[in-house]
Motif scaffolding. Structure first.
Motif, PDB file in Angstrom:
ATOM      1  N   PRO A  16      47.888  36.470  43.792  1.00 40.83           N
ATOM      2  CA  PRO A  16      48.398  35.193  43.297  1.00 40.83           C
ATOM      3  C   PRO A  16      48.687  35.128  41.807  1.00 40.83           C
ATOM      4  O   PRO A  16      49.197  34.118  41.330  1.00 40.83           O
ATOM      5  N   VAL A  17      48.356  36.198  41.045  1.00 41.64           N
ATOM      6  CA  VAL A  17      48.526  36.145  39.593  1.00 41.64           C
ATOM      7  C   VAL A  17      49.704  37.018  39.189  1.00 41.64           C
ATOM      8  O   VAL A  17      49.618  38.250  39.247  1.00 41.64           O
ATOM      9  N   PRO A  18      50.829  36.417  38.794  1.00 41.70           N
ATOM     10  CA  PRO A  18      51.995  37.209  38.374  1.00 41.70           C
ATOM     11  C   PRO A  18      51.639  38.137  37.217  1.00 41.70           C
ATOM     12  O   PRO A  18      50.968  37.740  36.261  1.00 41.70           O
ATOM     13  N   GLY A  19      52.057  39.376  37.326  1.00 45.11           N
ATOM     14  CA  GLY A  19      51.817  40.334  36.264  1.00 45.11           C
ATOM     15  C   GLY A  19      50.434  40.959  36.268  1.00 45.11           C
ATOM     16  O   GLY A  19      50.118  41.756  35.385  1.00 45.11           O
ATOM     17  N   GLU A  20      49.615  40.595  37.247  1.00 48.37           N
ATOM     18  CA  GLU A  20      48.265  41.174  37.346  1.00 48.37           C
ATOM     19  C   GLU A  20      48.078  41.749  38.749  1.00 48.37           C
ATOM     20  O   GLU A  20      47.543  41.102  39.648  1.00 48.37           O
ATOM     21  N   PRO A  21      48.558  42.996  38.958  1.00 46.88           N
ATOM     22  CA  PRO A  21      48.533  43.562  40.319  1.00 46.88           C
ATOM     23  C   PRO A  21      47.143  43.803  40.866  1.00 46.88           C
ATOM     24  O   PRO A  21      46.974  43.960  42.071  1.00 46.88           O
ATOM     25  N   LYS A  22      46.122  43.855  40.000  1.00 47.15           N
ATOM     26  CA  LYS A  22      44.764  44.097  40.478  1.00 47.15           C
ATOM     27  C   LYS A  22      44.065  42.815  40.927  1.00 47.15           C
ATOM     28  O   LYS A  22      43.004  42.880  41.549  1.00 47.15           O
ATOM     29  N   ALA A  23      44.637  41.666  40.595  1.00 46.90           N
ATOM     30  CA  ALA A  23      44.001  40.401  40.970  1.00 46.90           C
ATOM     31  C   ALA A  23      44.219  40.137  42.459  1.00 46.90           C
ATOM     32  O   ALA A  23      45.345  40.143  42.955  1.00 46.90           O
ATOM     33  N   ALA A  24      43.134  39.912  43.171  1.00 44.38           N
ATOM     34  CA  ALA A  24      43.180  39.677  44.614  1.00 44.38           C
ATOM     35  C   ALA A  24      42.610  38.304  44.932  1.00 44.38           C
ATOM     36  O   ALA A  24      41.836  37.741  44.165  1.00 44.38           O
ATOM     37  N   ALA A  25      43.019  37.760  46.070  1.00 42.30           N
ATOM     38  CA  ALA A  25      42.506  36.461  46.507  1.00 42.30           C
ATOM     39  C   ALA A  25      42.436  36.419  48.027  1.00 42.30           C
ATOM     40  O   ALA A  25      43.291  36.988  48.717  1.00 42.30           O
ATOM     41  N   HIS A  26      41.406  35.754  48.529  1.00 45.07           N
ATOM     42  CA  HIS A  26      41.251  35.485  49.955  1.00 45.07           C
ATOM     43  C   HIS A  26      40.700  34.077  50.112  1.00 45.07           C
ATOM     44  O   HIS A  26      40.071  33.539  49.205  1.00 45.07           O
ATOM     45  N   ALA A  27      40.931  33.498  51.291  1.00 39.46           N
ATOM     46  CA  ALA A  27      40.209  32.296  51.709  1.00 39.46           C
ATOM     47  C   ALA A  27      39.266  32.699  52.831  1.00 39.46           C
ATOM     48  O   ALA A  27      39.358  33.803  53.390  1.00 39.46           O
ATOM     49  N   THR A 154      34.307  31.031  39.311  1.00 39.67           N
ATOM     50  CA  THR A 154      33.289  30.920  38.265  1.00 39.67           C
ATOM     51  C   THR A 154      32.667  32.276  37.969  1.00 39.67           C
ATOM     52  O   THR A 154      32.434  32.631  36.814  1.00 39.67           O
ATOM     53  N   ILE A 155      32.391  33.046  39.006  1.00 38.40           N
ATOM     54  CA  ILE A 155      31.906  34.414  38.861  1.00 38.40           C
ATOM     55  C   ILE A 155      32.595  35.247  39.934  1.00 38.40           C
ATOM     56  O   ILE A 155      32.597  34.869  41.105  1.00 38.40           O
ATOM     57  N   VAL A 156      33.190  36.376  39.524  1.00 33.76           N
ATOM     58  CA  VAL A 156      33.996  37.176  40.458  1.00 33.76           C
ATOM     59  C   VAL A 156      33.647  38.651  40.304  1.00 33.76           C
ATOM     60  O   VAL A 156      33.289  39.110  39.212  1.00 33.76           O
ATOM     61  N   PRO A 157      33.755  39.414  41.398  1.00 29.03           N
ATOM     62  CA  PRO A 157      33.549  40.854  41.299  1.00 29.03           C
ATOM     63  C   PRO A 157      34.669  41.521  40.504  1.00 29.03           C
ATOM     64  O   PRO A 157      35.827  41.096  40.550  1.00 29.03           O
ATOM     65  N   SER A 158      34.310  42.568  39.783  1.00 28.80           N
ATOM     66  CA  SER A 158      35.282  43.368  39.032  1.00 28.80           C
ATOM     67  C   SER A 158      34.819  44.816  39.043  1.00 28.80           C
ATOM     68  O   SER A 158      33.876  45.171  38.319  1.00 28.80           O
ATOM     69  N   ASP A 199      40.234  44.639  45.260  1.00 30.33           N
ATOM     70  CA  ASP A 199      40.470  44.056  46.577  1.00 30.33           C
ATOM     71  C   ASP A 199      39.236  43.404  47.190  1.00 30.33           C
ATOM     72  O   ASP A 199      39.357  42.649  48.149  1.00 30.33           O
ATOM     73  N   GLN A 200      38.044  43.683  46.673  1.00 35.08           N
ATOM     74  CA  GLN A 200      36.820  43.195  47.292  1.00 35.08           C
ATOM     75  C   GLN A 200      36.384  41.896  46.624  1.00 35.08           C
ATOM     76  O   GLN A 200      35.855  41.901  45.510  1.00 35.08           O
ATOM     77  N   THR A 201      36.596  40.781  47.304  1.00 36.40           N
ATOM     78  CA  THR A 201      36.246  39.482  46.723  1.00 36.40           C
ATOM     79  C   THR A 201      34.893  38.974  47.193  1.00 36.40           C
ATOM     80  O   THR A 201      34.478  37.887  46.806  1.00 36.40           O
ATOM     81  N   PHE A 202      34.195  39.731  48.033  1.00 36.55           N
ATOM     82  CA  PHE A 202      32.857  39.309  48.462  1.00 36.55           C
ATOM     83  C   PHE A 202      31.928  40.513  48.452  1.00 36.55           C
ATOM     84  O   PHE A 202      32.359  41.658  48.584  1.00 36.55           O
ATOM     85  N   LYS A 203      30.643  40.220  48.256  1.00 36.07           N
ATOM     86  CA  LYS A 203      29.635  41.281  48.264  1.00 36.07           C
ATOM     87  C   LYS A 203      28.329  40.756  48.842  1.00 36.07           C
ATOM     88  O   LYS A 203      27.950  39.611  48.590  1.00 36.07           O
ATOM     89  N   GLU A 204      27.655  41.606  49.599  1.00 41.64           N
ATOM     90  CA  GLU A 204      26.293  41.317  50.020  1.00 41.64           C
ATOM     91  C   GLU A 204      25.351  41.670  48.868  1.00 41.64           C
ATOM     92  O   GLU A 204      25.539  42.692  48.201  1.00 41.64           O
ATOM     93  N   VAL A 205      24.366  40.823  48.636  1.00 37.71           N
ATOM     94  CA  VAL A 205      23.478  41.025  47.495  1.00 37.71           C
ATOM     95  C   VAL A 205      22.027  40.728  47.873  1.00 37.71           C
ATOM     96  O   VAL A 205      21.754  39.878  48.723  1.00 37.71           O
ATOM     97  N   SER A 206      21.122  41.430  47.232  1.00 37.60           N
ATOM     98  CA  SER A 206      19.710  41.063  47.261  1.00 37.60           C
ATOM     99  C   SER A 206      19.475  40.065  46.126  1.00 37.60           C
ATOM    100  O   SER A 206      20.356  39.832  45.284  1.00 37.60           O
TER     101      SER A 206
END
Length: 222
Positions: A16-27, A154-158, A199-206
């Motif tokens: 969804p971000v023009p000019g930022e090919p690494k930016a990913a989004a999911h619902a 607010t906080i996103v994986p990178s 591409d990974q917008t979610f993570k399992e965490v302890s």
């Protein structure tokens, strides 16, 4: 779409971000008694490509959408109107982001919220101002055993770390820092952001991993 857990599905990848090919989004579609909930937005690209409505057809097979909850106004696009028309769903966003959603999407939110509370009997609404004035997280304790935390942007994986970004009037990011500290005290099993750098917008965490993630995001503001 793909199924992540017994009651949770992820929509197709968007850029969804023009000019930022690494930016990913999911619902994310939550299947629940009392009506399914779509967190964030899908179809924002409005690409016109064949198959772009596949997610909506799959959502219909899964029982449709009763409520759509936005994490912040950056998720708004004309696809919000299309989703409301297809499913008769209610659209909800924080009061401080409602005007921007209407401007960007051409549709008025049906519901707004201002404070932390339980919504729809079992979805906790947690305002997290900083990325936008109305940024909001949502916490859901699944009957299948996991606790899902939807953090918006607010906080996103990178890559192998986590980032936080403040865009609106918050010099020095005191609001965002307070929001991160609030999120740090939660105990999610799965964290699902609206977007990510990668591409990974979610993570399992302890619990320890989540606290370290929030600390890394806070450090990214310095």
């Amino acid at each position: 779409m793909r199924q992540l857990y017994p009651d949770l599905w992820q929509t197709s990848l968007e850029r969804p971000v023009p000019g930022e090919p690494k930016a990913a989004a999911h619902a994310y579609l939550l299947i629940r008694d009392g009506g399914n909930v779509l967190f964030y937005n899908t179809g924002r690209e409005a690409s016109g490509k064949p198959g772009e409505d596949d997610d909506l057809r799959k959502i219909e097979e899964l029982g449709g959408i009763a409520h759509q909850l936005l994490g912040h106004w950056h998720e708004a696009s004309p696809s919000l109107s299309k989703i409301k028309q297809l499913f008769g769903s209610t659209l909800a966003v924080h009061e401080r982001d409602a005007e921007a959603v209407e401007r960007e999407a051409g549709t008025t939110p049906d519901l707004t919220f201002t404070s932390r509370h339980t919504f729809l009997d079992n979805v906790e609404v947690i305002p997290t101002p900083g990325h936008t004035h109305g940024s909001t997280a949502f916490l859901y304790r699944s009957p299948h055993g996991r606790t899902y935390l939807f953090t918006g942007d607010t906080i996103v994986p990178s890559k192998d770390s986590w980032l936080a970004a403040g865009f609106e009037d918050d010099p020095g990011q005191p609001n965002l820092r307070q929001s991160l500290e609030l999120l740090r005290g939660l105990e999610p099993d799965v964290v699902l952001a609206a977007g990510a750098l990668g591409d990974q917008t979610f993570k399992e965490v302890s619990r320890t991993e989540w606290q370290a993630a929030v600390d890394a995001a806070a450090a990214s503001l310095r």
